[in-house]
Design a protein around this motif. Structure first.
Motif, short mmCIF file in Angstrom:
data_model
loop_
_atom_site.label_atom_id
_atom_site.label_comp_id
_atom_site.label_asym_id
_atom_site.label_seq_id
_atom_site.Cartn_x
_atom_site.Cartn_y
_atom_site.Cartn_z
N GLY A 13 0.81 -1.31 -0.07
CA GLY A 13 -0.03 -0.03 0.03
C GLY A 13 0.97 1.03 -0.14
N GLY A 14 2.22 1.07 0.05
CA GLY A 14 3.18 2.03 -0.03
C GLY A 14 3.39 2.72 -1.40
N LYS A 15 3.89 3.89 -1.41
CA LYS A 15 3.97 4.49 -2.44
C LYS A 15 5.32 4.81 -3.01
N ALA A 16 6.00 4.19 -4.01
CA ALA A 16 7.46 4.58 -4.24
C ALA A 16 7.63 6.10 -4.71
N ILE A 17 8.21 6.98 -4.04
CA ILE A 17 8.69 8.16 -4.56
C ILE A 17 9.67 8.29 -5.41
N ASP A 18 10.85 7.44 -5.31
CA ASP A 18 11.86 7.28 -6.22
C ASP A 18 12.36 5.82 -5.86
N THR A 21 13.20 5.55 -1.93
CA THR A 21 12.33 6.04 -1.04
C THR A 21 10.88 5.81 -1.34
N TYR A 22 10.20 5.56 -0.06
CA TYR A 22 8.80 5.50 -0.37
C TYR A 22 8.14 5.93 0.74
N ARG A 23 6.56 6.56 0.32
CA ARG A 23 5.64 6.96 1.39
C ARG A 23 4.79 5.67 2.06
N TYR A 24 4.56 5.89 3.08
CA TYR A 24 3.57 4.79 3.84
C TYR A 24 2.84 5.42 4.84
N LYS A 25 1.61 5.56 4.81
CA LYS A 25 0.76 6.07 6.07
C LYS A 25 1.21 7.45 6.65
N GLY A 26 1.73 8.50 5.29
CA GLY A 26 2.17 9.58 5.67
C GLY A 26 3.61 9.71 6.08
N GLU A 27 4.27 8.55 6.38
CA GLU A 27 5.80 8.65 6.71
C GLU A 27 6.40 8.33 5.54
N ARG A 28 7.87 9.09 5.62
CA ARG A 28 8.56 8.63 4.26
C ARG A 28 9.55 7.70 4.80
N TYR A 29 10.01 6.78 3.85
CA TYR A 29 10.95 5.65 4.29
C TYR A 29 12.00 5.53 3.22
N GLY A 71 14.29 13.66 8.34
CA GLY A 71 12.95 13.17 9.09
C GLY A 71 12.40 12.05 8.60
N ARG A 72 13.34 11.40 7.49
CA ARG A 72 12.57 10.24 6.99
C ARG A 72 13.12 9.00 7.87
N THR A 73 12.37 7.98 7.82
CA THR A 73 12.75 6.73 8.48
C THR A 73 13.74 5.97 7.59
N ILE A 74 14.81 5.54 8.21
CA ILE A 74 15.81 4.76 7.46
C ILE A 74 15.54 3.17 7.68
#
Length: 80
Positions: A13-18, A21-29, A71-74
């Motif tokens: 359900g996450g969305k790849a940004i590049d 990096t991906y976004r999941y429930k408002g957080e960036r990973y 502020g991204r989660t590694i």
């Protein structure tokens, strides 16, 4: 199989940004030790698609290990 409490999970359900990096429930990973081409560079679109495919498959798992200066989660990718 036995349930592992190691903290690895799939982010379906996450969305790849590049490509790394991906976004999941408002957080960036941000995936650790993984350097994909930046957006706009050759191969970046393929890298983004590859990551999206990994997320969608549900069979890749990541574990949060730190926060970066942005502020991204590694997250660390679980090796198959």
């Amino acid at each position: 199989g036995k349930i592992s409490s190691s903290g690895y999970k799939s982010y379906k359900g996450g969305k790849a940004i590049d490509g790394d990096t991906y976004r999941y429930k408002g957080e960036r990973y941000r995936i650790q030790q993984y350097n994909a081409p930046e957006i706009g560079q050759p191969g970046s679109q393929k890298a983004t698609c590859d990551l999206q495919r990994k997320i969608n498959s549900g069979s890749y798992k990541w574990k949060p290990v730190a926060k970066d200066v942005y502020g991204r989660t590694i997250v660390k990718e679980k090796r198959k």
